[in-house]
Write a protein that holds these residues in place. Structure first.
Motif, PDB file in Angstrom:
ATOM      1  N   ASP A 183       0.828  -1.211   0.000  1.00  0.00           N
ATOM      2  CA  ASP A 183       0.000   0.000   0.000  1.00  0.00           C
ATOM      3  C   ASP A 183       0.862   1.260   0.000  1.00  0.00           C
ATOM      4  O   ASP A 183       0.582   2.221  -0.714  1.00  0.00           O
ATOM      5  CB  ASP A 183      -0.927  -0.015   1.214  1.00  0.00           C
ATOM      6  N   LYS A 211      -8.230  -1.851 -11.175  1.00  0.00           N
ATOM      7  CA  LYS A 211      -7.643  -0.669 -10.535  1.00  0.00           C
ATOM      8  C   LYS A 211      -8.544  -0.160  -9.418  1.00  0.00           C
ATOM      9  O   LYS A 211      -8.062   0.199  -8.335  1.00  0.00           O
ATOM     10  CB  LYS A 211      -7.388   0.427 -11.564  1.00  0.00           C
ATOM     11  N   ALA A 212      -9.833  -0.138  -9.672  1.00  0.00           N
ATOM     12  CA  ALA A 212     -10.765   0.301  -8.638  1.00  0.00           C
ATOM     13  C   ALA A 212     -10.717  -0.644  -7.436  1.00  0.00           C
ATOM     14  O   ALA A 212     -10.735  -0.202  -6.277  1.00  0.00           O
ATOM     15  CB  ALA A 212     -12.175   0.378  -9.197  1.00  0.00           C
ATOM     16  N   MET A 213     -10.656  -1.939  -7.700  1.00  0.00           N
ATOM     17  CA  MET A 213     -10.574  -2.913  -6.617  1.00  0.00           C
ATOM     18  C   MET A 213      -9.256  -2.771  -5.851  1.00  0.00           C
ATOM     19  O   MET A 213      -9.224  -2.855  -4.621  1.00  0.00           O
ATOM     20  CB  MET A 213     -10.713  -4.328  -7.181  1.00  0.00           C
ATOM     21  N   SER A 215      -7.557  -0.036  -5.481  1.00  0.00           N
ATOM     22  CA  SER A 215      -7.687   1.158  -4.661  1.00  0.00           C
ATOM     23  C   SER A 215      -8.537   0.893  -3.419  1.00  0.00           C
ATOM     24  O   SER A 215      -8.201   1.314  -2.305  1.00  0.00           O
ATOM     25  CB  SER A 215      -8.299   2.290  -5.493  1.00  0.00           C
ATOM     26  N   TYR A 216      -9.623   0.161  -3.598  1.00  0.00           N
ATOM     27  CA  TYR A 216     -10.536  -0.116  -2.493  1.00  0.00           C
ATOM     28  C   TYR A 216      -9.875  -0.974  -1.420  1.00  0.00           C
ATOM     29  O   TYR A 216     -10.117  -0.782  -0.220  1.00  0.00           O
ATOM     30  CB  TYR A 216     -11.794  -0.826  -3.016  1.00  0.00           C
ATOM     31  N   THR A 217      -9.028  -1.902  -1.843  1.00  0.00           N
ATOM     32  CA  THR A 217      -8.436  -2.847  -0.894  1.00  0.00           C
ATOM     33  C   THR A 217      -7.091  -2.377  -0.341  1.00  0.00           C
ATOM     34  O   THR A 217      -6.385  -3.160   0.311  1.00  0.00           O
ATOM     35  CB  THR A 217      -8.260  -4.230  -1.552  1.00  0.00           C
ATOM     36  N   ARG A 218      -6.730  -1.131  -0.543  1.00  0.00           N
ATOM     37  CA  ARG A 218      -5.491  -0.633   0.050  1.00  0.00           C
ATOM     38  C   ARG A 218      -5.575  -0.653   1.573  1.00  0.00           C
ATOM     39  O   ARG A 218      -4.568  -0.787   2.248  1.00  0.00           O
ATOM     40  CB  ARG A 218      -5.195   0.779  -0.456  1.00  0.00           C
ATOM     41  N   SER A 219      -6.768  -0.522   2.098  1.00  0.00           N
ATOM     42  CA  SER A 219      -6.976  -0.632   3.536  1.00  0.00           C
ATOM     43  C   SER A 219      -6.894  -2.099   3.947  1.00  0.00           C
ATOM     44  O   SER A 219      -7.626  -2.937   3.414  1.00  0.00           O
ATOM     45  CB  SER A 219      -8.355  -0.062   3.908  1.00  0.00           C
ATOM     46  N   ARG A 222     -10.204  -3.774   5.046  1.00  0.00           N
ATOM     47  CA  ARG A 222     -11.058  -4.133   3.907  1.00  0.00           C
ATOM     48  C   ARG A 222     -10.535  -5.397   3.224  1.00  0.00           C
ATOM     49  O   ARG A 222     -11.307  -6.286   2.860  1.00  0.00           O
ATOM     50  CB  ARG A 222     -11.109  -2.988   2.898  1.00  0.00           C
ATOM     51  N   MET A 223      -9.203  -5.452   3.010  1.00  0.00           N
ATOM     52  CA  MET A 223      -8.629  -6.624   2.364  1.00  0.00           C
ATOM     53  C   MET A 223      -8.877  -7.872   3.203  1.00  0.00           C
ATOM     54  O   MET A 223      -9.248  -8.935   2.679  1.00  0.00           O
ATOM     55  CB  MET A 223      -7.121  -6.413   2.162  1.00  0.00           C
ATOM     56  N   LEU A 226     -12.479  -9.004   2.789  1.00  0.00           N
ATOM     57  CA  LEU A 226     -12.752  -9.646   1.494  1.00  0.00           C
ATOM     58  C   LEU A 226     -11.997 -10.954   1.333  1.00  0.00           C
ATOM     59  O   LEU A 226     -12.421 -11.825   0.568  1.00  0.00           O
ATOM     60  CB  LEU A 226     -12.408  -8.674   0.366  1.00  0.00           C
TER      61      LEU A 226
END
Length: 362
Positions: A183, A211-213, A215-219, A222-223, A226
């Protein structure tokens, strides 16, 4: 003879263009007029960053030393009084040397065209085209200490290592510290990439929506959430797919320990530069050795240790006995030119003092 700033600049530029984990460039360079020092800079408060004695950092500085050595040869300098981790220096000093400039003054005008500046990563798909037979012999002839290169072109070996990359990636995407390091390196916009370090996402080969995914999973929370529904398996499959489809892989192996890693880093840069000279594209995959090294240093989560141990056994079984794997390179002919990675400005990573005055004659 006095070493001028014009002589030091090519050496520092060569050092600056070495490879580093996620292009984070954990180095600083100092020239005090008498000695050149390569220093470990660390990554501040990045909890996931590699430490000074980690194999990843040692590989990096091996590559820096290789580039400095090759440039010194190109401009007619000799490095001497070389010390690795000199005990009388700051604990962050990895390499120190003095420089004998046999031809003081301006270096040869063509130093910026040295092949080491052409070394680059290509993360795109490669052409379905076999490598020339002589490439394997070319790579096998390279050596540094006990470090060696082995080119794999037979489909069974490539598929075997693609499976190992998938397994290593599966572990990596479930490792909090590895995720934090990734990250910290991601540069999602042109403005972020313009800083000169990290991984420019524009250089990635990503399927639609990835790319959107990403960005979303940088946290990490959240990762981790998921991952409970198997996202890590999808990410690992994407990462391994390019390996599976590639025409060849290059394994860089060597002796265990500090000197073994430094030697492997030198050989890695030499082989990578040579492959690019031959018109071949290269992408490094550190994920398999990384998970094995993490297993040894205790940074694999307890719930993943059995999988990491299985990966260690499987990768060792695919290597010559008694060798340590340091890097896997995907190799092939490019379909498209790659977007080149960038570097931090030289003035940001170096300190250059004026050369001491030579005593007057007589």
């Amino acid at each position: 003879m006095s070493v001028t700033k014009q002589v030091i600049e090519p050496l520092l530029e060569a050092a600056r263009w070495a490879a580093s984990p996620d292009n984070m460039q954990p180095w600083r360079f100092r020239w005090d007029g008498a000695a050149l020092r390569l220093m470990f800079a660390g990554h501040g408060d990045n909890e996931g960053a590699f430490g000074i004695d980690s194999p990843a950092t040692l590989l990096t500085f091996g590559g820096v030393i290789e580039n400095v050595t090759r440039m010194a040869e190109a401009i007619g300098c000799q490095l001497y009084d070389i010390a690795i981790f000199p005990p009388d220096e700051d604990k962050h000093c990895v390499f120190r040397c003095r420089i004998d400039a046999t031809a003081p003054g301006a270096p040869p005008a063509g130093w910026r065209t040295h092949p080491l500046f052409g070394r680059h990563t290509n993360r795109l798909p490669y052409a379905d085209r076999a490598l020339p037979d002589e490439t394997a012999a070319d790579m096998a002839a390279l050596a540094q200490g006990e470090a060696r290169c082995r080119l794999l072109v037979d489909p069974a070996s490539v598929q075997r290592w693609a499976g190992l990359v998938r397994d290593g990636s599966s572990l990596r995407f479930r490792n909090r510290l590895a995720h934090i390091a990734l990250d910290a390196s991601l540069r999602m916009t042109e403005a972020e990439a313009a800083r000169g370090d990290g991984l420019d996402v524009a250089t990635f080969f990503l399927p639609p929506g990835a790319k959107a995914m990403l960005s979303y999973t940088r946290s990490w929370p959240r990762m981790a959430m998921l991952n409970r529904v198997g996202l890590y398996k999808l990410f690992a499959s994407i990462e391994a797919d390019l390996v599976r489809k590639g025409p060849a892989l290059l394994l860089v192996t060597g002796a265990a320990g500090r000197q073994g890693a430094l030697d492997a880093g030198r050989l890695l840069l030499r082989a990578w530069t040579r492959l690019n000279q031959l018109g071949l594209a290269v992408q490094p995959y550190y994920v398999v050795p990384d998970q094995v090294f993490r297993l040894a240093d205790g940074t694999v989560p307890e719930e993943s240790r059995a999988e990491a141990q299985a990966l260690e056994r499987a990768s060792a079984a695919a290597l010559p006995p008694g060798t340590t794997l340091y890097m896997v390179l995907r190799v092939g002919y490019p379909n498209k030119p790659a977007v080149r990675s960038r570097r931090l400005p030289l003035e940001q990573v170096s300190a250059i003092a004026a050369a001491p005055s030579e005593p007057a004659a007589g």
